[in-house]
Design a protein around this motif. Structure first.
Motif, PDB file in Angstrom:
ATOM      1  N   ARG A 180      21.597  35.433  42.516  1.00  0.00           N
ATOM      2  CA  ARG A 180      22.325  34.727  41.451  1.00  0.00           C
ATOM      3  C   ARG A 180      22.758  33.335  41.871  1.00  0.00           C
ATOM      4  NH1 ARG A 180      25.553  39.193  38.926  1.00  0.00           N
ATOM      5  NH2 ARG A 180      25.114  40.955  40.260  1.00  0.00           N
ATOM      6  N   ALA A 181      22.664  32.421  40.911  1.00  0.00           N
ATOM      7  CA  ALA A 181      23.410  31.165  40.933  1.00  0.00           C
ATOM      8  C   ALA A 181      24.055  31.068  39.554  1.00  0.00           C
ATOM      9  CB  ALA A 181      22.483  29.983  41.173  1.00  0.00           C
ATOM     10  N   PHE A 182      25.080  30.241  39.425  1.00  0.00           N
ATOM     11  CA  PHE A 182      25.898  30.138  38.189  1.00  0.00           C
ATOM     12  C   PHE A 182      26.730  31.403  37.945  1.00  0.00           C
ATOM     13  CE2 PHE A 182      22.251  27.402  36.219  1.00  0.00           C
ATOM     14  CZ  PHE A 182      22.701  26.265  36.876  1.00  0.00           C
ATOM     15  N   ALA A 183      26.866  32.270  38.959  1.00  0.00           N
ATOM     16  CA  ALA A 183      27.752  33.421  38.827  1.00  0.00           C
ATOM     17  C   ALA A 183      29.182  32.970  39.131  1.00  0.00           C
ATOM     18  CB  ALA A 183      27.329  34.517  39.793  1.00  0.00           C
ATOM     19  N   ASN A 184      30.144  33.849  38.907  1.00  0.00           N
ATOM     20  CA  ASN A 184      31.521  33.587  39.313  1.00  0.00           C
ATOM     21  C   ASN A 184      31.977  34.685  40.259  1.00  0.00           C
ATOM     22  OD1 ASN A 184      32.981  31.229  37.754  1.00  0.00           O
ATOM     23  ND2 ASN A 184      31.544  32.159  36.316  1.00  0.00           N
ATOM     24  N   GLY A 185      32.850  34.337  41.193  1.00  0.00           N
ATOM     25  CA  GLY A 185      33.403  35.296  42.144  1.00  0.00           C
ATOM     26  C   GLY A 185      34.914  35.366  41.978  1.00  0.00           C
ATOM     27  N   VAL A 186      35.449  36.581  41.908  1.00  0.00           N
ATOM     28  CA  VAL A 186      36.885  36.764  41.658  1.00  0.00           C
ATOM     29  C   VAL A 186      37.442  37.780  42.650  1.00  0.00           C
ATOM     30  CG1 VAL A 186      38.598  37.553  39.968  1.00  0.00           C
ATOM     31  CG2 VAL A 186      36.604  36.240  39.196  1.00  0.00           C
ATOM     32  N   VAL A 187      38.497  37.384  43.378  1.00  0.00           N
ATOM     33  CA  VAL A 187      39.110  38.325  44.318  1.00  0.00           C
ATOM     34  C   VAL A 187      40.109  39.206  43.583  1.00  0.00           C
ATOM     35  CG1 VAL A 187      40.984  36.780  45.112  1.00  0.00           C
ATOM     36  CG2 VAL A 187      40.124  38.602  46.601  1.00  0.00           C
ATOM     37  N   LEU A 188      40.089  40.493  43.930  1.00  0.00           N
ATOM     38  CA  LEU A 188      40.982  41.486  43.321  1.00  0.00           C
ATOM     39  C   LEU A 188      42.168  41.738  44.256  1.00  0.00           C
ATOM     40  CD1 LEU A 188      38.313  44.037  41.989  1.00  0.00           C
ATOM     41  CD2 LEU A 188      39.213  41.956  40.897  1.00  0.00           C
ATOM     42  N   PRO A 189      43.235  42.356  43.735  1.00  0.00           N
ATOM     43  CA  PRO A 189      44.434  42.579  44.550  1.00  0.00           C
ATOM     44  C   PRO A 189      44.161  43.319  45.858  1.00  0.00           C
ATOM     45  CG  PRO A 189      44.905  43.052  42.244  1.00  0.00           C
ATOM     46  CD  PRO A 189      43.442  42.747  42.328  1.00  0.00           C
ATOM     47  N   ASN A 190      43.155  44.206  45.879  1.00  0.00           N
ATOM     48  CA  ASN A 190      42.871  44.996  47.091  1.00  0.00           C
ATOM     49  C   ASN A 190      41.894  44.305  48.032  1.00  0.00           C
ATOM     50  OD1 ASN A 190      40.497  45.182  45.716  1.00  0.00           O
ATOM     51  ND2 ASN A 190      40.537  47.408  45.431  1.00  0.00           N
ATOM     52  N   GLY A 191      41.515  43.078  47.734  1.00  0.00           N
ATOM     53  CA  GLY A 191      40.626  42.336  48.634  1.00  0.00           C
ATOM     54  C   GLY A 191      39.161  42.471  48.285  1.00  0.00           C
ATOM     55  N   GLN A 192      38.821  43.349  47.332  1.00  0.00           N
ATOM     56  CA  GLN A 192      37.439  43.407  46.873  1.00  0.00           C
ATOM     57  C   GLN A 192      37.120  42.127  46.103  1.00  0.00           C
ATOM     58  OE1 GLN A 192      37.624  47.102  44.635  1.00  0.00           O
ATOM     59  NE2 GLN A 192      36.656  48.234  46.315  1.00  0.00           N
ATOM     60  N   VAL A 193      35.836  41.771  46.081  1.00  0.00           N
ATOM     61  CA  VAL A 193      35.429  40.553  45.379  1.00  0.00           C
ATOM     62  C   VAL A 193      34.410  40.927  44.309  1.00  0.00           C
ATOM     63  CG1 VAL A 193      34.442  38.241  45.593  1.00  0.00           C
ATOM     64  CG2 VAL A 193      35.828  39.177  47.460  1.00  0.00           C
ATOM     65  N   PHE A 194      34.704  40.532  43.081  1.00  0.00           N
ATOM     66  CA  PHE A 194      33.869  40.852  41.920  1.00  0.00           C
ATOM     67  C   PHE A 194      32.954  39.659  41.668  1.00  0.00           C
ATOM     68  CE2 PHE A 194      33.683  41.232  37.103  1.00  0.00           C
ATOM     69  CZ  PHE A 194      32.901  42.381  37.084  1.00  0.00           C
ATOM     70  N   ILE A 195      31.649  39.897  41.720  1.00  0.00           N
ATOM     71  CA  ILE A 195      30.669  38.833  41.484  1.00  0.00           C
ATOM     72  C   ILE A 195      30.017  39.115  40.134  1.00  0.00           C
ATOM     73  CG2 ILE A 195      28.610  37.672  42.369  1.00  0.00           C
ATOM     74  CD1 ILE A 195      30.953  37.472  44.307  1.00  0.00           C
TER      75      ILE A 195
END
Ligand SMILES: *[C@@H]1O[C@H](CO)[C@@H](O)[C@H](O)[C@H]1NC(C)=O
Length: 673
Positions: free
Chosen positions: A473-488
Motif C-alpha cells: 500500500r501507498a496512500f494508506a493511513n496509520g493510526v496508533v491505538l491505546p494498546n500500542g497496536q497500529v491500524f493500517i
C-alpha cells in the motif's frame, strides 16, 4: 491575504494558468479521470442492473403527481415529492420494499433533475430491514445541496426493506423532501467474528470530499475540510475552504465555508498546536498560515511563511513552535529549506542550517514530488527526527539558525513516498514505518515494515526490519491505538492519484508484541489518495474521504468508524468498557503526576496526542504508555515523562484498559511544559 494564483477555469487548464502551481503531470492525471459525456459512476452503473420492476414504495406523504413510486421507476425525470399543498412539516420518509431479501452494500440516490432544488435532502438516515420490524441504520449524515447522484457505500447487510428518513431540506428552503430515483448495489457478507477482525459502523455522509481532518479535544468533534469547492481543488480558487464537522455526541454532520482567512486550505502542512488547535500552512494558498481556535471555533490568518509551499509536512515542537521543510507542489519548485514559526510572536524565521536536500527522494517526478510529505517527529532537545519518506533519515536541530545531521538509512526499505510512520511508543522512541512507493505514482507500493528507534539526537536511529504487511500500500493511513497496536487502513497497491484501481479494502492491525499484521474486516469504500484516518476519543478509528477531482468517479464524501477487536468479547458481543469516573487534573505539566479513578480495575494506561492528518501525514499522533506510580483501590497515579520532546505539549486522550485489553472512552488533558 491569500494570493489567488489560479487564473484558470476548472479543468479547462491552459499552459498559462499553470503558473508555478500545478505540474503538467498533475493536469494530465486530472484530465484522464474526468467522466466523459454519458459516463456514470460505477455504483450507478451497478445499481441500474438490478430489476426494480416488482419493487413498491410508500412514503409519509406525497404531492399529487409525485407519488413514491416515481422514486423507483428507473426514470430520473419523475420524482417523489412530499406533500406541499398544503405543506407538511419535516421529517419525511420513504420506504422501499424490494420484495426479496438481498445482501445490499450501497444506496444510489438521485435528487430531482428538473433544475429545481426544492426537497433536496440534507440530514438523513438510511435504514434497512429483513422483516419490516427490526431496522438497522446503515448510513447517516448530511448530503451536499446539489443535483448530483449521491452514492452511499455501506457494510453489506441483508435487507428486503430500505427506508430513507429525511430530517432537513439541504438548502433550508422549505419543509419538503424529494427524490428522483433510488437504487441499491449488492455485495457479499463479511464473515469472521468482530473479536478477530473488528467491525465497521454505518457510513457517515459528508457534504464535502474529505481531504484533511483533525479531532478537536475541546469539542470532541471531527473537523474536516476539502478545498475552495466541496469536490474540487483546481480552478480559480476563491481563497475559501469548504469545511464539515461531525459531532460524535449528536451524530450530526454540519457544513460551513471558511472565508475570513482567504486561505484555501488544500494540500497544506498540518499539525495541532500546543493548545490542540490546527495550524495549517500553504497548499493552494501557498504562503499562508492559518490557526484554528478550538474554544471559539474560529479560524484566523497568521503571518506568511518565508517560502511558499504545498505538500510540505510541518510539526509542532516541544516548545510550541512549528517546523516545516519541503513542499514543492505549490509556490515554486525546489529550495524548500526549513523554517520555523513562533506562534507567540506570529513570525516565521528561515533556518539556513536545515536544508531540504538530505531528505529528497529519488522520485521520477523530480523535485516537485521529492520533497513532499516528510515524516517529521518532534523530539528531545528541540530536534526534529525526519524518518522518511526518503530512505535517508535526518535530524533537524531547531535551535539558533538550525542544524542537520544524518540519522542513518532505513536499511532494507526504499524511498517510501505516501507510506506511514506512526510513533506507537514515544517512551521507547519507537516508530512503525510501513508501505509507500519509490515514486509518488504509477509504481508498485511495498509491503515493507520497519521499526525505527530513536534516542538522544543526533545519534543515528536503529532500524529493525519486521514481518511485512499482507498487502502492499501507498496512500494508506496509520493510526496508533491505546494498546500500542497500529491500524493500517486503505491505500493502493499501485498508487495512482484520483483512481480507485488496486484499492486495498482490507485493513491490517499490527501488534507490537508479535510484530505481525493481521487482516481486519474490509471497509465499504476505497480510501486512497486524499483519504484520512484518525483515532477518536472513544477508541474507534475514523477512516474516510479520498478523491477531490471534480467531475470524476472517485470523490468520497463519506467515512466509517472502525471498532477494533478490543471492543468485543470473544463471542463477538460488545465488551463492557472500563470507565474513567474521575481525573484529578485537566492540565498537567510534563514530569508531574495526575490521578485517574476508574469504575473497575484497570491494568494498562496510555495517553495519545490528539491528531490531524492529510495526505498520509500525521505528525501529531504519538502514544505514551504510562505505568501507575501508585495505586489506591481503583485510583491510579500516573506520572508524565519529564521531557517535552517525548510528551510534546498539547491535548491528549487518556485511556485506561482492563485486564481483557478493553479501553475506556478517553478523558482529555492538556499537557504543558
Ligand atoms: C414516517 O412518517 C410517518 C408519517 O409522518 C410516521 O408516522 C412514521 O413514524 C415515520 N417513520 C419513521 C421510521 O420515522
Amino acid at each position: 491575504m491569500a494570493i489567488l494564483r489560479y487564473a484558470c477555469v476548472a479543468l479547462s487548464l491552459t499552459a498559462g494558468c499553470l503558473a508555478d502551481m500545478l505540474s503538467a503531470r498533475l493536469i494530465e492525471e486530472l484530465a484522464r479521470v474526468q467522466m466523459k459525456p454519458g459516463e456514470v459512476l460505477p455504483m450507478v452503473a451497478e445499481a441500474r442492473k438490478l430489476d426494480k420492476s416488482q419493487w413498491t414504495a410508500t412514503a409519509d406523504s406525497f404531492q399529487s403527481g409525485n407519488p413514491p413510486s416515481a422514486a423507483i421507476d428507473g426514470s430520473t425525470s419523475t420524482f417523489w415529492h412530499s406533500q406541499y399543498n398544503p405543506n407538511l412539516p419535516l421529517p419525511h420518509n420513504i420506504t422501499i420494499d424490494m420484495q426479496q431479501v438481498m445482501n445490499i452494500n450501497g444506496l444510489v440516490l438521485t435528487p430531482r433533475q428538473d433544475g429545481t432544488s426544492n426537497g433536496n435532502i440534507g440530514q438523513h438516515t438510511v435504514q434497512v430491514s429483513t422483516d419490516n420490524k427490526v431496522w438497522t441504520t446503515v448510513s447517516y449524515g448530511t448530503f451536499l445541496d446539489d443535483s448530483e447522484v449521491k452514492t452511499v457505500p455501506f457494510v453489506t447487510t441483508p435487507a428486503r426493506w430500505l427506508r430513507i428518513l429525511a430530517a432537513t431540506e439541504a438548502g433550508n428552503r422549505g419543509t419538503w423532501t424529494s427524490i428522483a430515483d433510488i437504487g441499491v448495489t449488492t455485495g457479499t457478507l463479511t464473515t469472521g467474528s468482530p473479536a478477530a477482525i473488528g467491525s465497521w459502523g454505518p457510513t457517515v455522509e459528508f457534504p464535502i470530499t474529505l481531504v484533511s481532518g483533525a479531532v478537536i479535544g475541546s469539542t470532541g468533534q471531527l473537523l474536516t475540510w476539502s478545498s475552495f469547492l466541496p469536490n474540487q481543488f483546481t480552478g480559480s480558487s476563491t481563497g475559501q475552504t469548504f469545511t464539515s464537522t461531525y459531532d460524535p455526541s449528536t451524530k450530526l454532520v454540519t457544513q460551513y465555508v471558511i472565508s475570513n482567512t482567504g486561505h484555501d486550505m488544500f494540500c497544506t502542512g498540518l499539525s495541532l498546536d500546543n493548545q490542540g488547535g490546527p495550524i495549517v500552512t500553504g497548499g493552494n494558498s501557498a504562503p499562508d498560515t492559518s490557526r484554528y481556535n478550538g474554544g471559539s471555533k474560529t479560524w484566523a490568518l497568521q503571518a506568511n511563511m518565508n517560502i511558499a509551499r504545498g505538500y510540505q509536512a510541518h510539526v509542532t515542537l516541544s516548545d510550541g513552535r512549528v517546523f516545516t521543510v519541503g513542499g514543492s507542489w505549490s509556490g515554486g519548485q525546489g529550495g524548500k529549506n526549513g523554517e520555523v514559526y513562533d506562534p507567540v510572536a506570529n513570525k516565521w524565521t528561515l533556518l539556513p542550517g536545515c536544508p531540504v536536500a538530505p531528505m529528497l527522494t529519488a522520485d521520477a517526478g523530480g523535485v516537485y514530488r521529492a520533497d513532499n510529505h516528510g515524516w517529521l517527529f518532534a523530539w528531545k532537545n528541540n530536534y526534529v527526527f525526519q524518518a522518511g519518506p526518503s530512505v535517508a533519515m535526518n535530524w533537524y536541530g531547531i535551535s539558533g539558525t538550525g542544524s542537520q545531521a544524518s540519522a542513518g538509512s532505513r536499511t532494507g526499505d526504499t524511498d517510501a513516498m505516501c507510506g506511514d510512520a506512526v510513533m506507537y511508543d514515544a517512551v521507547a522512541g519507537n516508530i512503525l514505518a510501513v508501505g509507500g512507493s519509490s515514486s509518488y505514482s504509477n509504481v508498485p507500493a511495498t509491503t515493507n515494515a520497519h521499526i525505527i528507534t530513536i534516542g538522544t539526537p543526533p545519534t543515528a536511529a536503529k532500524v529493525t526490519t519486521v514481518a511485512s504487511m499482507q498487502y502492499a500500500r501507498a496512500f494508506a493511513n496509520g493510526v496508533v491505538l491505546p494498546n500500542g497496536q497500529v491500524f493500517i487502513v486503505g491505500g493502493q497497491s499501485t498508487p495512482v492519484p484520483f483512481s480507485d484501481d488496486t484499492a486495498q479494502f482490507t485493513p491490517e492491525l499490527w501488534d507490537p508484541t508479535t510484530q505481525k499484521f493481521t487482516a481486519m474486516a474490509p471497509q465499504a469504500a476505497a480510501r486512497v489518495y486524499h483519504s484520512i484516518a484518525l483515532l477518536m476519543p472513544d477508541a474507534t478509528v475514523f477512516s474516510g474521504g479520498g478523491g477531490l477531482c471534480g467531475n470524476c468517479a472517485t470523490n468520497h464524501r463519506d467515512g466509517q468508524f472502525f471498532s477494533p477487536p478490543y471492543l468485543f468479547t470473544s463471542s463477538g458481543a460488545r465488551a463492557t468498557r472500563p470507565v474513567i469516573s474521575a481525573i484529578s487534573a485537566t492540565t498537567v505539566k510534563v514530569g508531574t503526576s495526575f490521578s485517574v479513578t476508574t469504575g473497575s480495575a484497570a491494568t494498562q494506561f496510555s495517553i495519545i496526542r490528539y491528531a490531524s492528518t492529510t495526505h498520509t501525514v500525521n505528525t501529531d499522533q504519538r502514544r505514551i504508555p504510562l505505568t501507575p506510580t501508585a495505586i489506591s483501590g481503583t485510583k491510579y497515579t500516573l506520572t508524565l515523562p519529564s521531557d517535552p520532546g517525548v510528551v510534546v505539549p498539547g491535548q491528549y486522550m487518556v485511556f485506561a484498559m482492563n485486564s481483557n485489553g478493553v479501553p475506556s472512552v478517553a478523558k482529555t488533558i492538556l499537557v504543558t511544559n
